[in-house]
Motif scaffolding. Structure first.
Motif, mmCIF file in Angstrom:
data_model
loop_
_atom_site.group_PDB
_atom_site.id
_atom_site.type_symbol
_atom_site.label_atom_id
_atom_site.label_comp_id
_atom_site.label_asym_id
_atom_site.label_seq_id
_atom_site.Cartn_x
_atom_site.Cartn_y
_atom_site.Cartn_z
ATOM 1 N N GLY A 94 0.456 3.871 45.457
ATOM 2 C CA GLY A 94 -0.778 4.290 44.798
ATOM 3 C C GLY A 94 -0.765 4.314 43.293
ATOM 4 O O GLY A 94 -1.707 4.843 42.682
ATOM 5 N N GLY A 95 0.256 3.774 42.659
ATOM 6 C CA GLY A 95 0.325 3.779 41.211
ATOM 7 C C GLY A 95 0.752 5.125 40.654
ATOM 8 O O GLY A 95 1.070 6.057 41.401
ATOM 9 N N SER A 96 0.724 5.243 39.340
ATOM 10 C CA SER A 96 1.231 6.453 38.695
ATOM 11 C C SER A 96 0.420 7.701 39.048
ATOM 12 O O SER A 96 0.954 8.813 39.056
ATOM 13 C CB SER A 96 1.245 6.262 37.166
ATOM 14 N N ARG A 97 -0.863 7.533 39.345
ATOM 15 C CA ARG A 97 -1.695 8.691 39.687
ATOM 16 C C ARG A 97 -1.262 9.345 40.989
ATOM 17 O O ARG A 97 -1.536 10.528 41.211
ATOM 18 C CB ARG A 97 -3.160 8.277 39.793
ATOM 19 N N ALA A 98 -0.610 8.577 41.845
ATOM 20 C CA ALA A 98 -0.165 9.128 43.126
ATOM 21 C C ALA A 98 1.108 9.948 42.991
ATOM 22 O O ALA A 98 1.487 10.674 43.915
ATOM 23 C CB ALA A 98 0.062 7.985 44.129
ATOM 24 N N PHE A 115 4.661 5.557 43.899
ATOM 25 C CA PHE A 115 4.207 4.673 42.833
ATOM 26 C C PHE A 115 3.807 3.314 43.390
ATOM 27 O O PHE A 115 2.773 2.754 43.006
ATOM 28 C CB PHE A 115 5.304 4.514 41.786
ATOM 29 N N ASP A 164 5.709 0.472 30.354
ATOM 30 C CA ASP A 164 6.175 1.678 29.664
ATOM 31 C C ASP A 164 7.121 1.270 28.535
ATOM 32 O O ASP A 164 8.177 0.694 28.790
ATOM 33 C CB ASP A 164 6.906 2.593 30.654
ATOM 34 N N THR A 195 2.713 12.914 41.799
ATOM 35 C CA THR A 195 2.549 14.285 41.330
ATOM 36 C C THR A 195 3.738 15.106 41.822
ATOM 37 O O THR A 195 4.449 14.697 42.746
ATOM 38 C CB THR A 195 1.253 14.907 41.867
ATOM 39 N N ASP A 234 6.091 12.666 34.049
ATOM 40 C CA ASP A 234 6.415 11.405 33.363
ATOM 41 C C ASP A 234 7.930 11.176 33.348
ATOM 42 O O ASP A 234 8.402 10.047 33.537
ATOM 43 C CB ASP A 234 5.881 11.415 31.937
#
Length: 226
Positions: free
Chosen positions: A30-34, A27, A126, A36, A59
């Motif tokens: 690379g942020g939330s997109r990273a 996170f 969030d 997985t 999530d």
């Protein structure tokens, strides 16, 4: 020798901890997109299916990781509550203040600053974690308030609130690499000195100084006008 069930529980706890730490690392990078399932498992050095065993959704994993990190950070901050204020204050003099700041910043590297900022900002965005982000900031503020009160500062609450803002600003500046690290201690000491002096001034005195500065500025502009 520990029973097999205890060994299994400890191994499970370690795996879950590794997943949470890996999620935070990804996170921050690379942020939330990273974040997985596959990336977290790989970063933790675990089989790809491990994340879905412990967390139903990505999530849920990310929320738990950010909250877990904040809770651990709060535990660390809480240990500072019993610091010897008099002993610490005795170490800070005109000659040693910059060196003292250098020691503190060396222990809190720019990488640390980036990590904490990313986690708190991520939690603040969030709705389910916003309360944890606020708790992280206010806990630090209350700790500073108690420290300043013991040090004899009159407006401990107000100064503590401003110090949190200053600390966050310095963390952001260090994270971005605005200044060479060797310059930061002196800049931090200057900012702290100006902030504390401003709080030590009476409201009326501070207001009068600002009004005088305003008048000098306007006068200078007037003199420069054709």
């Amino acid at each position: 020798m520990a029973p097999r069930a205890q060994l299994s529980q400890e191994r499970s706890r370690q795996r879950r901890e590794a997943l949470l730490e890996a999620a935070v690392d990804l996170f921050v990078e690379g942020g939330s997109r990273a974040v997985t399932h596959r990336a977290v498992a790989a970063a933790a050095g675990l089989p790809a299916a491990t994340t879905t065993y412990y967390f139903a959704t990505i999530d849920e994993l990310l929320r738990e990781a950010l909250n877990h990190h904040i809770e651990r950070w709060l535990e660390t901050v809480g240990k500072l509550a019993d610091v010897d204020v008099a002993g610490l204050m005795s170490l800070i003099t005109r000659d040693t203040s910059v060196q003292f700041a250098s020691t503190v910043l060396a222990k809190r590297t720019p990488a640390n600053s980036t990590r904490e900022l990313a986690v708190i900002l991520g939690a603040a965005r969030d709705p389910q974690l916003r309360e944890a982000a606020v708790r992280a900031l206010t806990t630090g503020q209350h700790l500073l308030e108690d420290f300043l009160h013991k040090a004899g500062i009159a407006d401990a609450e107000g100064l503590a609130e401003d110090l949190v803002a200053l600390i966050a600003g310095v963390a952001l500046r260090r994270s971005a690499g605005v200044n060479p690290e060797e310059e930061e201690p002196a800049k931090v000491v200057r900012a702290l000195r100006n902030l504390v002096i401003g709080h030590l001034l009476e409201d009326e005195t501070g207001t009068r100084m600002l009004e005088e500065l305003r008048d000098r500025t306007l006068s200078g502009r007037s003199d420069a006008s054709p």
